[in-house]
Design an enzyme around this catalytic site. Sequence first.
Site, PDB file in Angstrom:
ATOM      1  N   ARG A  77       0.873  -1.180   0.000  1.00 60.22           N
ATOM      2  CA  ARG A  77       0.000   0.000   0.000  1.00 60.22           C
ATOM      3  C   ARG A  77       0.904   1.223   0.000  1.00 60.22           C
ATOM      4  NH1 ARG A  77      -3.684  -3.017  -0.553  1.00 60.22           N
ATOM      5  NH2 ARG A  77      -5.472  -3.452   0.763  1.00 60.22           N
TER       6      ARG A  77
ATOM      7  N   LYS B  41       4.196   4.657   5.818  1.00 56.93           N
ATOM      8  CA  LYS B  41       3.887   5.563   6.930  1.00 56.93           C
ATOM      9  C   LYS B  41       4.559   5.080   8.197  1.00 56.93           C
ATOM     10  CE  LYS B  41       0.923   8.817   8.506  1.00 56.93           C
ATOM     11  NZ  LYS B  41       2.121   9.341   9.180  1.00 56.93           N
TER      12      LYS B  41
ATOM     13  N   LYS C 127       9.649   3.529   9.133  1.00 56.01           N
ATOM     14  CA  LYS C 127      10.108   4.135  10.386  1.00 56.01           C
ATOM     15  C   LYS C 127      11.412   4.862  10.130  1.00 56.01           C
ATOM     16  CE  LYS C 127       8.636   4.185  14.662  1.00 56.01           C
ATOM     17  NZ  LYS C 127       7.204   4.094  14.986  1.00 56.01           N
TER      18      LYS C 127
ATOM     19  N   SER D  21      -3.466   9.688  12.340  1.00 55.59           N
ATOM     20  CA  SER D  21      -2.584  10.203  11.285  1.00 55.59           C
ATOM     21  C   SER D  21      -3.235   9.995   9.913  1.00 55.59           C
ATOM     22  CB  SER D  21      -1.238   9.479  11.310  1.00 55.59           C
ATOM     23  OG  SER D  21      -0.365  10.093  12.233  1.00 55.59           O
TER      24      SER D  21
END
Length: 471
Positions: free
Chosen positions: A67, A71, A107, A363
Amino acid sequence: MKTEAGNLLADVDAQFERAAVYSHHPRGLLDQVKMCNVVHRMSFPVRDDDGSIRTVEAYRAEHSFHRLPTKGGIRFSPDVTEDEVCALASLMTYKCAIVEAPFGGAKGGVCIDPRKESEGFLERATRRYVAELNRKNMIGPAVDVPAPDYGTGEREMAWIVDTYTALNPSQLNPFACVTGKPISLHGISGRTEATGRGVAIGIAEATASAEDMEAVGLTPGIEGKRVIVQGLGKVGFHAARLLREAGARIVAIAEYDGGIASDVGIDVEAVQQHRAETGSIRGAPGTRTIERPGPVLEMECDILVPAALENQITADNANRIKARVVAEAANGPVDSVGDAILRERGILVIPDLFLNAGGVTVSYFEWLKNIQHVSPERLTSRYQEVATTRVVKALEGATGAHLSDQDFMKAVKGPDEIDLVEAALTDTIIHAYRSVHETWKSRSMPDLRVAAYTLAINRVAQSYAVQGIFP
Ligand code: NAD
């Protein structure tokens, strides 16, 4: 399953393998789900306050591209390693899958100690880190979207968005390049407390089951439960505050420089105030001080909430934990050996990849707000108010009853942004817990963690299967 002590990546991979046994995907696909797809290690110069130059080491790991965008938060800590950011990026992929946020995991880590550096140095290091990510196309609304993590917050997110906007002047959605921004810079209401709020909602949901609580020797519900929190940071503070609001008694708090305890319960907001004034939670009014943080984890309580860092419950102390529920607010606070010991002792562990997913959930709402260029309530709030007014007036007409002006206004008021964010976060966490719980019980799995990993692995693997593998 034994892993090298203190290696979060080995622990995450070990937990992945415990769950992989319950999936029917080919090994090659499982490996693709598990492996960290890209890691960028960088070192760059940052000018110190005295004019000298220091070299800073940093990382960004993008775990999965099933996807997009990817993030995940950015951590400032002198202990950051490549393995650690890869492990945390993996957890992000699984977490997003569990709460159905349409992102791959990522991350970032910068090897600096925010407690020791000046604000000027932190700003220069943050801006340079963004420039390095931008150079590699590893930041942007459609590619990779950072957020706060350990040691970073709204201030750093503001520097990030400002630097990204300056470097990408023709971007249509530059504010969607990072989440956790201040409201005045297109952030969203409720993001700061989202992870802690998600933790409190998740604990409430997990402890609501009479059957599960009976299995660990507790009565159902939060009311009256004795809670210990480790780490009074962004996550721990809000989790403690909201658990207290829900009726729990916070009997001890551990911080890096010691702990505090009170049998009658700690006023968490007063402690935060004391910390702001003195720099420490030690000596907070109405509490007794404990010299070191470690022993606090081993004190009598019903629910232990580690909300600081990884590897806090290990072979060294898992046998001495007295809590009946361990709620992983931090990422990886229980290592895989500690986890096995807690399991053998019949302690319920609510796993990180479900429990702290409230942050990425909100978020996601912030990113949606930024790419849509509108707050979620703006198009509907007034309409809802008018529609509800019509219904209330019709009911008043039909029944002859009349609400006072104050009750009328309360009944018809359209939602603010915060109302929508909190409702959607609550719904997401409860729905996610029920899916994990149903996976656990329906397949007689050993624990919630295996169930959470299994659910995540299946969702990520299915999306690879549907997309096909290119070329
Ligand atoms: P933070 O920097 O705001 O707070 C961490 C707190 O832990 C600090 O107050 C620090 O002093 C304390 N601490 C450090 N070492 C300690 C020790 N040995 N004993 C007791 N306290 C100690 O960080 P945060 O954002 O609250 O993150 C905490 C954890 O939650 C991390 O594992 C992070 O990855 C995870 N997490 C954070 C978010 C988020 O939205 N911020 C989201 C998901 C997961």
